[in-house]
Design a protein around this motif. Structure first.
Motif, PDB file in Angstrom:
ATOM      1  N   UNK A 127       0.854  -1.187   0.000  1.00 48.27           N
ATOM      2  CA  UNK A 127       0.000   0.000   0.000  1.00 48.27           C
ATOM      3  C   UNK A 127       0.888   1.234   0.000  1.00 48.27           C
ATOM      4  N   UNK A 128       0.318   2.357  -0.405  1.00 45.12           N
ATOM      5  CA  UNK A 128       1.052   3.616  -0.409  1.00 45.12           C
ATOM      6  C   UNK A 128       1.223   4.113   1.019  1.00 45.12           C
ATOM      7  N   UNK A 129       2.433   4.410   1.409  1.00 43.83           N
ATOM      8  CA  UNK A 129       2.691   4.899   2.758  1.00 43.83           C
ATOM      9  C   UNK A 129       2.197   6.333   2.903  1.00 43.83           C
ATOM     10  N   UNK A 130       1.620   6.671   4.049  1.00 45.27           N
ATOM     11  CA  UNK A 130       1.167   8.057   4.259  1.00 45.27           C
ATOM     12  C   UNK A 130       2.314   9.045   4.103  1.00 45.27           C
ATOM     13  N   UNK A 131       2.012  10.186   3.524  1.00 47.65           N
ATOM     14  CA  UNK A 131       3.026  11.202   3.277  1.00 47.65           C
ATOM     15  C   UNK A 131       3.657  11.697   4.566  1.00 47.65           C
ATOM     16  N   UNK A 132       2.904  11.686   5.671  1.00 45.65           N
ATOM     17  CA  UNK A 132       3.442  12.195   6.934  1.00 45.65           C
ATOM     18  C   UNK A 132       4.589  11.340   7.475  1.00 45.65           C
ATOM     19  N   UNK A 133       4.742  10.124   6.942  1.00 48.16           N
ATOM     20  CA  UNK A 133       5.846   9.262   7.380  1.00 48.16           C
ATOM     21  C   UNK A 133       7.156   9.599   6.677  1.00 48.16           C
TER      22      UNK A 133
END
Length: 345
Positions: free
Chosen positions: A66-72
């Motif tokens: 899955x696409x990792x959240x941008x905040x990470x």
């Protein structure tokens, strides 16, 4: 150590990003810390499992599910660069000048030839394949010195694309893992004794953890010799980075948008300082134990962060040529190491 080709004159300089705020780092660092804690526990229960290699695999799997959240991303990028450099610096506490010198001048000469010849040959073969200078250099240093850590260290000094680094990291895992089983098997087929087999494993295999696995599989005294030869290769990371830094500085002169890297990065100076400190024999065993755990944890964090950049779609975009170069480089470095091991073993 080896002649490096000039950087392309049209290559844009990589801008220095402003440091992210601490609060922006926290989400990515928190996730990374949880993964590291779990992998270190796995390593405690199963010592034969390398947390560094497992971290790359876990990061790649997570990123492709899955696409990792941008905040990470800020925390992951911090781990892949800053945390990695601290871990590489602490590697110096694993090495003593006496242990390396104890290998003898013949073995040390072989190590220099492996690193210099491996880098030169890989750069040449990569040029024939039409790969960029930066991709060639990352693969050359990763496969000739100490795997993903070396590639990432070099990446901090050159204008490589992100997909070039993650491609190199993925290739290190694939081909280094293949060597874990292949070199002990061939050492038996060739009838190599433990010392010769250990020199070969330490000179050919990419990652330190992979060397431990291969040397242990050969048996006898091969493990100790293999690790010492590998650490001698790790020490050569410092002069290689100095050569790369000098070359990049020369190429950046006269370019208004260029930012010249330091001739010798601070973390390399720290690495050499730790080697000298360990060689004095004044560091208590308890401190070395804690530092060893910290170094493994830091590099595991960096490898997880790098692993999250390994995306199948990106690997498809770079095409088969890096894979071909990685295969050729593995065979080339292994051949040099075997010839040297037979000569001095």
């Amino acid at each position: 150590m080896t002649r490096l080709e000039p950087l392309p004159a049209t290559a844009p300089a990589r801008p220095r990003p402003s440091p992210p705020r601490v609060t922006a780092l926290l989400p990515g660092l928190a996730v990374t810390s949880i993964v590291v804690a779990v992998l270190m526990l796995v390593h405690h229960w199963l010592p034969q499992v390398s947390p560094l290699l497992l971290a790359i695999v876990v990061g790649a799997v997570v990123a492709n599910i899955d696409t990792l959240p941008q905040r990470l991303q800020p925390g992951l990028q911090f781990s892949a660069k800053r945390v990695l450099r601290i871990g590489v610096a602490l590697l110096g506490l694993q090495v003593t000048v006496g242990d390396i010198a104890g290998l003898g001048p013949g073995v040390l000469a072989v190590v220099v030839v492996i690193v210099a010849g491996g880098i030169a040959g890989t750069l040449w073969m990569g040029r024939l394949l039409g790969l960029s200078w930066t991709q060639r250099l990352l693969i050359a240093c990763g496969f000739s010195i100490c795997g993903a850590a070396a590639a990432a260290a070099v990446d901090g000094m050159i204008d490589a694309k992100d997909e070039e680094l993650v491609t190199t990291v993925a290739l290190v895992v694939v081909f280094g893992t293949l060597l874990i089983g292949l070199i002990p098997l061939l050492a038996g087929v060739f009838g190599l004794d433990a010392r010769t087999g250990g020199i070969w494993a330490g000179g050919a295999v990419h990652e330190v953890a992979q060397v431990v696995a291969a040397g242990g599989a050969i048996g006898g005294g091969a493990l100790t010799v293999a690790v010492l030869v590998k650490l001698a290769r790790v020490v050569l990371l410092a002069p290689v980075l100095a050569v790369v830094g000098l070359r990049v500085r020369q190429q950046s002169r006269g370019r208004a948008d260029a930012v010249a890297p330091p001739l010798v990065p601070l973390f390399v100076v720290a690495f050499l300082g730790f080697v000298v400190l360990r060689s004095t024999g004044t560091v208590p065993a308890s401190v070395l134990g804690v530092a060893g755990v910290a170094q493994t944890a830091l590099l595991t964090a960096a490898m997880f962060a790098l692993g999250t950049g390994v995306r199948i779609a990106a690997l498809r975009r770079v095409g088969p040529r890096p894979l071909v170069l990685a295969a050729l480089s593995t065979v080339w470095v292994s051949a040099i190491a075997l010839a040297g091991a037979l000569l001095v073993g």
